[in-house]
Design a protein around this motif. Structure first.
Motif, short mmCIF file in Angstrom:
data_model
loop_
_atom_site.label_atom_id
_atom_site.label_comp_id
_atom_site.label_asym_id
_atom_site.label_seq_id
_atom_site.Cartn_x
_atom_site.Cartn_y
_atom_site.Cartn_z
N ARG A 30 26.43 -32.20 11.22
CA ARG A 30 26.41 -30.83 11.74
C ARG A 30 25.04 -30.40 12.27
O ARG A 30 24.90 -29.29 12.77
N GLY A 31 24.03 -31.25 12.10
CA GLY A 31 22.69 -30.89 12.55
C GLY A 31 22.05 -29.80 11.71
O GLY A 31 21.27 -28.98 12.20
N ILE A 32 22.34 -29.82 10.41
CA ILE A 32 21.83 -28.82 9.47
C ILE A 32 20.70 -29.42 8.65
O ILE A 32 20.81 -30.56 8.18
N GLU A 33 19.65 -28.67 8.43
CA GLU A 33 18.56 -29.09 7.55
C GLU A 33 19.09 -29.05 6.11
O GLU A 33 19.52 -27.99 5.64
N PRO A 34 19.09 -30.19 5.41
CA PRO A 34 19.69 -30.21 4.07
C PRO A 34 18.87 -29.51 2.99
O PRO A 34 19.43 -28.99 2.03
N ARG A 35 17.55 -29.48 3.12
CA ARG A 35 16.70 -28.92 2.07
C ARG A 35 16.44 -27.45 2.30
O ARG A 35 16.28 -27.00 3.42
N LYS A 36 16.38 -26.70 1.21
CA LYS A 36 15.99 -25.30 1.27
C LYS A 36 14.52 -25.22 1.65
O LYS A 36 13.72 -26.08 1.27
N LEU B 253 25.60 -36.22 -3.37
CA LEU B 253 24.42 -36.09 -2.52
C LEU B 253 24.63 -36.84 -1.20
O LEU B 253 24.31 -36.32 -0.12
N SER B 254 25.19 -38.03 -1.27
CA SER B 254 25.43 -38.82 -0.06
C SER B 254 26.37 -38.10 0.89
O SER B 254 26.11 -38.01 2.10
N VAL B 255 27.47 -37.59 0.37
CA VAL B 255 28.44 -36.86 1.21
C VAL B 255 27.79 -35.63 1.82
O VAL B 255 27.94 -35.34 3.01
N TYR B 256 27.03 -34.89 1.00
CA TYR B 256 26.35 -33.68 1.48
C TYR B 256 25.38 -34.01 2.62
O TYR B 256 25.38 -33.35 3.66
N LEU B 257 24.54 -35.03 2.41
CA LEU B 257 23.54 -35.39 3.43
C LEU B 257 24.21 -35.89 4.72
O LEU B 257 23.75 -35.58 5.82
N GLN B 258 25.28 -36.65 4.59
CA GLN B 258 26.01 -37.11 5.78
C GLN B 258 26.58 -35.93 6.56
O GLN B 258 26.52 -35.90 7.79
N GLU B 259 27.13 -34.97 5.85
CA GLU B 259 27.70 -33.80 6.51
C GLU B 259 26.61 -32.97 7.19
O GLU B 259 26.82 -32.45 8.29
N CYS B 260 25.46 -32.84 6.56
CA CYS B 260 24.35 -32.12 7.17
C CYS B 260 23.90 -32.81 8.46
O CYS B 260 23.65 -32.15 9.47
N THR B 261 23.81 -34.14 8.42
CA THR B 261 23.44 -34.90 9.61
C THR B 261 24.48 -34.70 10.71
O THR B 261 24.13 -34.45 11.87
#
Length: 119
Positions: free
Chosen positions: A62-68, A52-60
């Motif tokens: 790339r400027g991607i909204e992490p939640r559906k 989850l931490s790696v995913y959220l860092q990558e979303c930040t």
């Protein structure tokens, strides 16, 4: 809860993969893949937090909204007999078919997740 693990406020569905002899966790409220594997509960917690931490860092990054985003709309196909029976049951309860089905889905979803039945 039944097969659901809460990790940092996110629910992950847990299943067992007999081919590799490990448990698999999958976050279903995220836009992308953030799954994780472990042999035991402690490992699932640890690996889930890391994934989850790696995913959220990558979303930040790339400027991607992490939640559906769920629209609240979906198409449901059922047999005509089920449609008729549900429409009659909804009317008998003084509810629209939409409200009756929504309530039924919520009850089943809460039961499946092991949550309370409070609205």
């Amino acid at each position: 809860m039944k097969n659901i693990m809460l990790i940092n406020g996110h629910q992950a569905v847990i299943s067992y993969d007999p081919d590799i002899g490990m448990f698999r966790g999958e976050f279903l409220d995220l836009n992308g893949g953030a799954d994780f594997y472990a042999a035991d509960v402690a490992g699932l917690q640890r690996e889930g937090q890391l994934s989850l931490s790696v995913y959220l860092q990558e979303c930040t990054r790339r400027g991607i909204e992490p939640r559906k985003n769920f629209s609240g709309k979906f198409l449901l196909r059922v047999a005509p007999e089920i449609h008729e029976t549900a429409a009659i049951a909804a009317a008998a309860c003084g509810e629209s078919l939409n409200q009756w089905v929504s309530d039924a889905i919520m009850k089943q979803a809460r039961d499946a997740a092991g949550l309370s039945h409070a609205k």
